[in-house]
Design an enzyme around this catalytic site. Structure first.
Site, PDB file in Angstrom:
ATOM      1  N   GLU A   1      15.740  -7.659 -14.568  1.00 59.75           N
ATOM      2  CA  GLU A   1      14.604  -8.434 -15.073  1.00 59.75           C
ATOM      3  C   GLU A   1      14.097  -8.003 -16.445  1.00 59.75           C
ATOM      4  OE1 GLU A   1      13.174 -11.130 -13.724  1.00 59.75           O
ATOM      5  OE2 GLU A   1      14.620 -11.132 -12.087  1.00 59.75           O
TER       6      GLU A   1
ATOM      7  N   SER B   1     -19.254  -9.361  46.750  1.00 65.00           N
ATOM      8  CA  SER B   1     -19.515  -8.008  47.254  1.00 65.00           C
ATOM      9  C   SER B   1     -19.257  -6.900  46.238  1.00 65.00           C
ATOM     10  CB  SER B   1     -18.663  -7.747  48.501  1.00 65.00           C
ATOM     11  OG  SER B   1     -19.208  -8.411  49.613  1.00 65.00           O
TER      12      SER B   1
END
Length: 790
Positions: free
Chosen positions: A188, A468
């Site tokens: 690049e 319960s």
């Protein structure tokens, strides 16, 4: 006489030339001033963003790290499963971080380094030997010593993305592999370390190389220009944008060093798309394409990432593998040309496939129910925009080993229950919460039978009558008064008829029988309704309610007699808080899903420390736990007792609401609390009590986990009974056959309590705050129904 020569045109021309020159100079000065001012403007833009918060970073949510130490319960398949979830690779000879080798119960693991909230955990080469379901040997094979504790890096379980859906994993310049940097520069920007931001020679060289190749092989823009385009500008192909790009590149190079620019470039560059999520930076791209960190990349993998930079869309290796392969091979040639790699290495790399991995960069698991709890707890301390921009790292309590067992158990057990009751598949729903006893950490959570489905979260939002499950709080309240009640105190299991308004409340036992005088521990283990109501009325509804609050209940409880049989609506998470306090010996640790939060730089922010306080009498909690163990061995959960290993003690309580609309089981071992609810979203009866529904799901998942047994040693002041006899508080054991509780030891409710109960406003057993997906029809005087709770 000769006429004089006229010189006016020449003078005019001279005057005009001077006039023009002055204007030209003024225009140049003006343009220079404008250019200077514009450059100052651009310089401010460059500095403001480069020196401020450069990126809106997602928050990353992690599970708990796997901690290894001698004696830790762990099976070989569990360890391998954990390594697989962390994308470790099984190889013959581990050489890189993220590699492991297994021979039976012996592992060689090259761990990765990871920065936790309390410091860096270095990469290690571990030798681990497992024996009889636990870690028998643990050694650092590279250092030649045995560490006391090693943490494997945690699993990423969620990301909270910025609004623009960009994602990146930040990397420092020192973390960029030399091969990646050299390859990037070769392809690049070959003059990166020499130019000032713009490279005229590079433009000419790129044009020549592209002309020779007959296509684009090198870019003309420098890395600095590419950074400016991605970081500050748009991709518009206009002359104005190119001018701004060049100017800003020069300014950027003037202000900052090459390494700073390279680091920003490596984190900003766009490299692909994952649905709506944009992949930025080499750190995330490495995970996205290969499920590896940058340090683990091979030569061809590095070349592929460098090649994608040119055109991420057209070179997407998953959608266009042939184009990506061609570009990668070209990059390998360019790397060889610039002596980054040898020609032989380049040719060998060309022969390798792309080697892509699925799912990279995404959360490893899908835990929306648990993450929902995390986000709710975070909302107390953070704004949503902070979670979407500050790059927070959130370390949670989720235990993937426990969660995986939950997810495997739920659909299997529900399918069996539906088959046994000839129900249509998919009729039943479920919610599960598993927490630790000592720390109050939520280890696993499922809001439905499909835990990975982000739907209605029943573990947090389904508020149902608990039946319960309320009873242990009542018995604990009694046992907190040792001068009146002990485990052997006889309670009157006798009929109750209370006038409430214009109605009469007459609860019954599940078997519709009356049992007379029964020991307190048997009344709880057999879940006798009448004995419980008489006990609760004797204590007083206020005392029972206050006990529930001390155990951790935060929602408002309406004090009516029916609450003694479960006319109290809660979510499974709220129930887990109650049972965690009992399991911890009366010490309440508020349930938490978060351990620590750190910022993007690893600095700890808000801590979520363990907070423990004594909520109820430890003596009473121990005695209640003993009675709840009898529920498992002699009472309504005997099925579970028959499944337990001989040396494993567990405690729990079944719960069923009227017409069997809700099936519950809540219980604990020495180190884990679990709550399971089973029912239907439409509130229709299902024919499953607590002992035949939720208990089976609870037992399947808990027995698949390593569990510690409930400690046998009583706290100071409690005397252990001989043999199978109940323990008691020293100095308070009643003589054999003596009945305590109520007026004059008769075990009947005091008249003032009965009067207060009769004047109370009844509450339906299905709370008005219920937020399940479908509401049940209104049921008048529902509190009068029989809670046949077992």
């Amino acid at each position: 006489m000769a006429k004089p020569v006229r010189r006016r045109p020449l003078q005019r021309r001279r005057r005009f030339g001077g006039f023009l020159l002055r204007w030209v100079l003024l225009a140049l000065i003006g343009l220079g001033l404008v250019g200077t001012l514009y450059s100052v403007h651009l310089d401010r833009i460059v500095r403001a963003k480069f020196e401020g918060q450069r990126w809106a970073l997602p928050a990353r949510v992690y599970a708990r790290p796997l901690e290894l130490y001698l004696g830790r319960p762990l099976f070989a398949d569990q360890l391998e499963g954990e390594l697989d979830r962390l994308n470790y690779r099984r190889v013959e000879t581990p050489t890189l971080p993220g590699h492991y080798h297994r021979e039976g119960d012996r592992f060689l693991v090259n761990t990765r380094s990871f920065r936790f909230w309390d410091g860096e955990e270095p990469a290690r080469r571990l030798e681990i030997r497992l024996r009889d379901g636990q870690v028998a040997d643990l050694a650092d094979a590279a250092g030649g010593f045995s560490p006391a504790l090693v943490r494997i890096e945690p699993m990423l379980i969620a990301n909270i993305y910025p609004t623009h859906n960009e994602d990146r994993v930040l990397v420092r310049r020192k973390d960029l592999p030399d091969l990646l940097v050299a390859g990037l520069i070769a392809v690049e920007d070959r003059s990166f370390y020499r130019h000032l931001g713009v490279d005229p020679r590079g433009i000419a060289r790129a044009a020549y190389s592209n002309l020779r190749a007959g296509g684009v092989v090198e870019g003309a823009s420098t890395l600095t220009q590419q950074l400016v385009k991605n970081f500050y500008l748009t991709a518009d192909r206009t002359f104005e944008r190119k001018i701004n790009e060049a100017l800003m590149a020069l300014l950027l190079e003037r202000r900052y060093g090459k390494d700073e620019i390279l680091e920003a470039y490596a984190n900003e560059i766009y490299l692909g798309q994952d649905g709506s999520r944009a992949i930025h930076g080499f750190g995330l791209a490495s995970r996205f394409f290969f499920n590896k960190s940058l340090s683990e990349l091979s030569v061809p993998e590095t070349a592929l990432l460098v090649g994608i930079v040119q055109a991420p869309s057209t070179l997407d290796p998953r959608r266009r593998p042939e184009a990506a392969l061609s570009r990668r091979n070209l990059v390998l040639d360019l790397m060889a040309r610039d002596n980054v790699i040898s020609s032989d290495v380049a040719e060998s790399a060309k022969r390798t496939p792309l080697g892509l991995a699925e799912g990279g960069g995404r959360p490893v698991g899908n835990y929306p129910d648990f993450v929902s709890l995390v986000r709710r707890q975070l909302q107390r301390d953070y704004r949503d925009e902070d979670l979407r921009s500050e790059g927070l790292q959130i370390f949670t309590t989720l235990d993937p080993l426990v969660q995986s067992v939950v997810e495997q158990s739920l659909p299997t057990q529900l399918a069996e229950l539906e088959t046994s009751r000839r129900m249509t598949p998919g009729t039943l729903e479920v919610a599960t919460v598993v927490t630790s006893v000592a720390q109050g950490e939520v280890l696993a959570l499922a809001g439905g039978r499909e835990p990975g489905f982000a739907g209605f979260n029943r573990a947090l939002d389904s508020v149902r009558s608990i039946g319960s499950l309320v009873k242990p709080a009542i018995y604990l309240a009694a046992l907190a008064q040792p001068q009146r009640y002990g485990l052997t105190t006889n309670l009157q299991d006798s009929p109750v008829n209370l006038r409430v308004g214009n109605d009469t409340w007459s609860p019954q036992n599940y078997d519709r029988r009356v049992h007379g005088a029964v020991p307190l521990h048997r009344a709880l283990s057999s879940s006798l309704n009448l004995a419980t109501v008489n006990l609760g009325l004797s204590l007083g509804l206020t005392e029972v309610t206050e006990t529930l609050y001390r155990l951790g209940v935060q929602r408002n409880i309406v004090r009516v007699p029916a609450m003694l049989l479960g006319a109290v609506s809660m979510s499974p998470l709220e129930v887990a808080q109650i049972y965690q306090t009992i399991a911890a010996g009366g010490y309440r640790a508020p349930l938490r899903a978060i351990r620590e939060v750190v910022d993007a730089n690893g600095r700890p922010l808000n801590r979520y420390p363990l907070s423990v306080e004594q909520a109820v009498d430890p003596h009473a909690a121990y005695l209640t736990t003993w009675a709840m163990e009898r529920v498992v061995t002699h009472g309504t959960a005997r099925w579970l007792g028959s499944q337990l290993p001989k040396d494993l003690r567990m405690a729990g309580k079944t719960g069923t609401t009227d017409d069997m609309r809700d099936s519950w089981f809540a219980g604990f071992s020495g180190d884990k609390v679990a709550v399971v609810w089973v029912g239907r979203d439409d509130y229709q009866p299902m024919g499953l009590a607590g002992g035949t529904g939720a208990l089976r799901v609870w037992g399947d998942l808990m027995l698949a986990l390593p569990n510690e047994s409930i400690p046998r040693d009583p706290p100071d002041g409690v005397v252990a009974g001989s043999g199978d006899a109940p323990p008691y508080v020293a100095g308070t054991r009643p003589p054999s056959g003596r009945q305590e509780g109520g007026d004059e030891g008769t075990g009947t409710p005091r008249q003032d309590v009965v009067q207060a109960a009769a004047e109370a406003t009844p509450e339906p057993s299905s709370s008005s705050e219920d937020r399940s997906p479908r509401r049940a029809p209104e049921r008048q005087n529902h509190f009068l129904s029989d809670f046949f709770s077992r």
